[in-house]
Design a protein around this motif. Structure first.
Motif, PDB file in Angstrom:
ATOM      1  N   UNK A  78       0.853  -1.187   0.000  1.00 18.80           N
ATOM      2  CA  UNK A  78       0.000   0.000   0.000  1.00 18.80           C
ATOM      3  C   UNK A  78       0.887   1.235   0.000  1.00 18.80           C
ATOM      4  N   UNK A  79       0.855   1.968  -1.114  1.00 21.69           N
ATOM      5  CA  UNK A  79       1.743   3.117  -1.281  1.00 21.69           C
ATOM      6  C   UNK A  79       0.995   4.443  -1.277  1.00 21.69           C
ATOM      7  N   UNK A  80      -0.332   4.394  -1.231  1.00 22.09           N
ATOM      8  CA  UNK A  80      -1.094   5.635  -1.163  1.00 22.09           C
ATOM      9  C   UNK A  80      -0.791   6.356   0.157  1.00 22.09           C
ATOM     10  N   UNK A  81      -1.194   7.594   0.215  1.00 22.08           N
ATOM     11  CA  UNK A  81      -0.938   8.395   1.414  1.00 22.08           C
ATOM     12  C   UNK A  81      -2.171   9.249   1.698  1.00 22.08           C
ATOM     13  N   UNK A  82      -2.464   9.445   2.991  1.00 20.86           N
ATOM     14  CA  UNK A  82      -3.676  10.139   3.376  1.00 20.86           C
ATOM     15  C   UNK A  82      -3.775  11.561   2.865  1.00 20.86           C
ATOM     16  N   UNK A  83      -2.643  12.263   2.819  1.00 20.18           N
ATOM     17  CA  UNK A  83      -2.627  13.624   2.276  1.00 20.18           C
ATOM     18  C   UNK A  83      -1.385  13.806   1.420  1.00 20.18           C
ATOM     19  N   UNK A  84      -1.580  14.262   0.204  1.00 20.14           N
ATOM     20  CA  UNK A  84      -0.457  14.587  -0.665  1.00 20.14           C
ATOM     21  C   UNK A  84       0.010  16.015  -0.331  1.00 20.14           C
ATOM     22  N   UNK A  85       1.180  16.434  -0.796  1.00 19.05           N
ATOM     23  CA  UNK A  85       1.676  17.769  -0.427  1.00 19.05           C
ATOM     24  C   UNK A  85       0.712  18.907  -0.761  1.00 19.05           C
ATOM     25  N   UNK A  86       0.016  18.828  -1.877  1.00 20.25           N
ATOM     26  CA  UNK A  86      -0.926  19.892  -2.233  1.00 20.25           C
ATOM     27  C   UNK A  86      -2.028  20.019  -1.189  1.00 20.25           C
ATOM     28  N   UNK A 108      -1.434  -7.792  -2.990  1.00 19.07           N
ATOM     29  CA  UNK A 108      -0.761  -7.603  -4.281  1.00 19.07           C
ATOM     30  C   UNK A 108       0.451  -8.519  -4.416  1.00 19.07           C
ATOM     31  N   UNK A 109       0.983  -9.006  -3.301  1.00 20.66           N
ATOM     32  CA  UNK A 109       2.111  -9.947  -3.369  1.00 20.66           C
ATOM     33  C   UNK A 109       1.651 -11.308  -3.878  1.00 20.66           C
ATOM     34  N   UNK A 110       0.481 -11.752  -3.435  1.00 20.88           N
ATOM     35  CA  UNK A 110      -0.094 -13.030  -3.868  1.00 20.88           C
ATOM     36  C   UNK A 110      -1.564 -12.785  -4.169  1.00 20.88           C
ATOM     37  N   UNK A 111      -1.846 -12.257  -5.354  1.00 23.08           N
ATOM     38  CA  UNK A 111      -3.195 -11.767  -5.627  1.00 23.08           C
ATOM     39  C   UNK A 111      -4.240 -12.833  -5.921  1.00 23.08           C
ATOM     40  N   UNK A 112      -3.822 -14.015  -6.348  1.00 19.57           N
ATOM     41  CA  UNK A 112      -4.796 -15.008  -6.793  1.00 19.57           C
ATOM     42  C   UNK A 112      -4.627 -16.344  -6.077  1.00 19.57           C
ATOM     43  N   UNK A 113      -5.697 -17.112  -6.101  1.00 16.62           N
ATOM     44  CA  UNK A 113      -5.678 -18.512  -5.671  1.00 16.62           C
ATOM     45  C   UNK A 113      -6.770 -19.222  -6.467  1.00 16.62           C
ATOM     46  N   UNK A 160     -10.832 -25.163  -9.775  1.00 16.88           N
ATOM     47  CA  UNK A 160     -10.352 -24.767 -11.106  1.00 16.88           C
ATOM     48  C   UNK A 160     -10.793 -23.368 -11.536  1.00 16.88           C
ATOM     49  N   UNK A 161     -11.268 -22.559 -10.587  1.00 16.30           N
ATOM     50  CA  UNK A 161     -11.647 -21.171 -10.876  1.00 16.30           C
ATOM     51  C   UNK A 161     -10.639 -20.251 -10.194  1.00 16.30           C
ATOM     52  N   UNK A 162     -10.031 -19.356 -10.970  1.00 13.99           N
ATOM     53  CA  UNK A 162      -9.040 -18.427 -10.434  1.00 13.99           C
ATOM     54  C   UNK A 162      -9.765 -17.292  -9.721  1.00 13.99           C
ATOM     55  N   UNK A 163      -9.388 -17.056  -8.472  1.00 18.32           N
ATOM     56  CA  UNK A 163      -9.975 -15.982  -7.664  1.00 18.32           C
ATOM     57  C   UNK A 163      -8.948 -14.871  -7.477  1.00 18.32           C
ATOM     58  N   UNK A 164      -9.331 -13.635  -7.815  1.00 15.89           N
ATOM     59  CA  UNK A 164      -8.518 -12.453  -7.543  1.00 15.89           C
ATOM     60  C   UNK A 164      -9.299 -11.625  -6.530  1.00 15.89           C
ATOM     61  N   UNK A 165      -8.764 -11.505  -5.306  1.00 17.71           N
ATOM     62  CA  UNK A 165      -9.508 -10.877  -4.205  1.00 17.71           C
ATOM     63  C   UNK A 165      -8.628  -9.921  -3.409  1.00 17.71           C
ATOM     64  N   UNK A 166      -7.896  -9.070  -4.097  1.00 17.05           N
ATOM     65  CA  UNK A 166      -7.009  -8.127  -3.426  1.00 17.05           C
ATOM     66  C   UNK A 166      -7.848  -7.045  -2.734  1.00 17.05           C
ATOM     67  N   UNK A 167      -7.594  -6.858  -1.444  1.00 17.56           N
ATOM     68  CA  UNK A 167      -8.441  -5.984  -0.636  1.00 17.56           C
ATOM     69  C   UNK A 167      -8.113  -4.499  -0.795  1.00 17.56           C
ATOM     70  N   UNK A 168      -7.021  -4.176  -1.429  1.00 19.84           N
ATOM     71  CA  UNK A 168      -6.718  -2.761  -1.694  1.00 19.84           C
ATOM     72  C   UNK A 168      -6.286  -2.612  -3.148  1.00 19.84           C
ATOM     73  N   UNK A 169      -7.182  -2.996  -4.045  1.00 20.10           N
ATOM     74  CA  UNK A 169      -6.872  -2.965  -5.475  1.00 20.10           C
ATOM     75  C   UNK A 169      -6.299  -1.629  -5.945  1.00 20.10           C
ATOM     76  N   UNK A 170      -6.898  -0.485  -5.584  1.00 26.36           N
ATOM     77  CA  UNK A 170      -6.368   0.784  -6.102  1.00 26.36           C
ATOM     78  C   UNK A 170      -4.939   1.081  -5.664  1.00 26.36           C
ATOM     79  N   UNK A 171      -4.451   0.372  -4.649  1.00 24.55           N
ATOM     80  CA  UNK A 171      -3.071   0.560  -4.219  1.00 24.55           C
ATOM     81  C   UNK A 171      -2.056   0.187  -5.283  1.00 24.55           C
ATOM     82  N   UNK A 172      -2.472  -0.608  -6.272  1.00 24.13           N
ATOM     83  CA  UNK A 172      -1.559  -0.989  -7.347  1.00 24.13           C
ATOM     84  C   UNK A 172      -1.253   0.185  -8.266  1.00 24.13           C
TER      85      UNK A 172
END
Length: 371
Positions: free
Chosen positions: A13-21, A283-288, A292-304
């Motif tokens: 997670x690389x987002x930040x609560x407040x950007x400099x602006x 995001x380190x291990x996004x799928x399982x 035979x169905x691939x599940x992508x369940x990343x809880x902070x998708x926009x962090x990518x």
């Protein structure tokens, strides 16, 4: 008011609560901002950028929590952060409490004033602080689904849009809100075969008009969900019940019957997921894979796409941050019933009815709690 911005510590997670602006704007109103060192470096904002905006840099998160009257974050506080909250301190961030009893009990015990981005409303009944991240997640869901369908990822090896002579993938989107509409836009852009399922006929009419009839719209019933999920190559779960745990609309039995190598992207995972076999990934291990169905369940998708997401989030949160700082939390909440809808936990009490119902906890109305 003293505002604190800690570095986010959730995985990738690389987002930040407040950007400099945003910091510069708040400082111009006479408030102080303390930022944990390197809080914004993951998205290209240096400590010097924050200093130039008028912030003071502190060495650790504990320093920030100790000094600040209001903590502004992006993701829900992790256990180590919750332990640093104190009585009367304002926490302004995404919380997603309904599927998270451990976090909820910690926030109750902290006696902090916890305002959740995802339940703040506007005069039209929309969720203005959730919308930009839903836009990002909806668009990303199609990228993630295309990734999950690749053979090397466990998928069936299908290209979403096909090529001349080869039919496109069938994409089924459950939920026609902000996530669903943005997912549909991306999927149609890739020339996939798109169906949106929703229980609101007006939403379906709006989507049909928005996309000039290019997608199929289906009224949501248990039968229609099962029929279309079993035919799908990619299912996008975009269901939202404000503040509450997401309903399990895709059952484990349906998963067993889906096409081998098909994929699910459960965007609702922040609220517990709308697929019975979903559990949160990173995001380190996004799928399982289940049956035979691939599940992508990343809880902070926009962090990518953290820079885009952080700026988009700041665009909508900044006026509320300024309002809380200028007026203090009590007057700000009393003056704005839509901000008041964001109050989830107040000095040891649950003030969001859907959270209390989901977790079977006592509930008091937000206005009576702060009166």
């Amino acid at each position: 008011m003293i505002i604190g911005i800690p570095k986010e510590i959730k995985t990738h997670e690389y987002r930040v609560g407040m950007i400099p602006a945003s910091v510069k704007e708040v400082v111009s109103h006479g408030h102080r901002v303390y930022v944990e060192t390197n809080a914004g470096t993951g998205i290209g904002f240096s400590d010097q950028d924050y200093i130039d905006a008028g912030a003071q840099i502190l060495a650790t998160a504990s320093d920030v929590f100790a000094e600040a009257e209001m903590i502004v974050k992006v993701k829900e506080p992790q256990a180590v952060e919750r332990a640093m909250l104190r009585e009367g301190q304002i926490l302004f961030t995404y919380l997603h409490l309904a599927p998270d009893p451990e976090q909820t009990h910690d926030l109750i015990n902290s006696k902090a004033v916890c305002i959740a981005y995802e339940t703040v409303t506007d005069k039209h009944g929309r969720l203005p602080l959730l919308a930009p991240m839903s836009e990002v997640a909806g668009r990303m869901s199609i990228q993630a689904g295309a990734f999950a369908l690749e053979k090397s990822r466990g998928g069936c090896g299908m290209l979403l849009g096909g090529v001349p002579g080869v039919e496109p993938a069938k994409v089924v989107i459950i939920g026609g809100g902000v996530v669903g509409a943005n997912a549909a836009q991306m999927a149609l852009g890739l020339q996939a075969d798109v169906t949106v399922i929703d229980r609101n006929i007006d939403v379906l009419r709006q989507l049909n008009a928005q996309f000039n009839g290019q997608l199929k719209t289906v009224y949501s019933t248990n039968d229609s969900i099962e029929k279309h999920v079993l035919e799908a190559d990619l299912v996008i779960g975009g269901v939202l019940v404000v503040g509450a745990a997401a309903p399990k609309l895709v059952t484990a039995e349906m998963i067993k019957k889906m096409k081998p190598g098909s994929a699910i992207v459960d965007v609702a995972i922040d609220q517990g997921g709308c697929v019975e076999t979903s559990h949160a990934t990173t995001h380190s291990e996004p799928t399982y894979i289940v049956d035979d169905v691939v599940h992508y369940c990343v809880a902070n998708m926009p962090g990518a796409v953290a820079r885009t997401s952080a700026v988009a989030l700041n665009n909508v949160t900044l006026p509320y941050i300024v309002n809380l700082a200028n007026k203090g939390y009590k007057k700000a909440l009393q003056d704005d019933k839509h901000l008041l809808n964001g109050l989830n936990v107040y000095r040891g009490q649950i003030t969001c009815e859907s959270v209390a119902t989901s977790l079977d906890l006592p509930y008091v109305t937000a206005d009576s709690a702060i009166a």
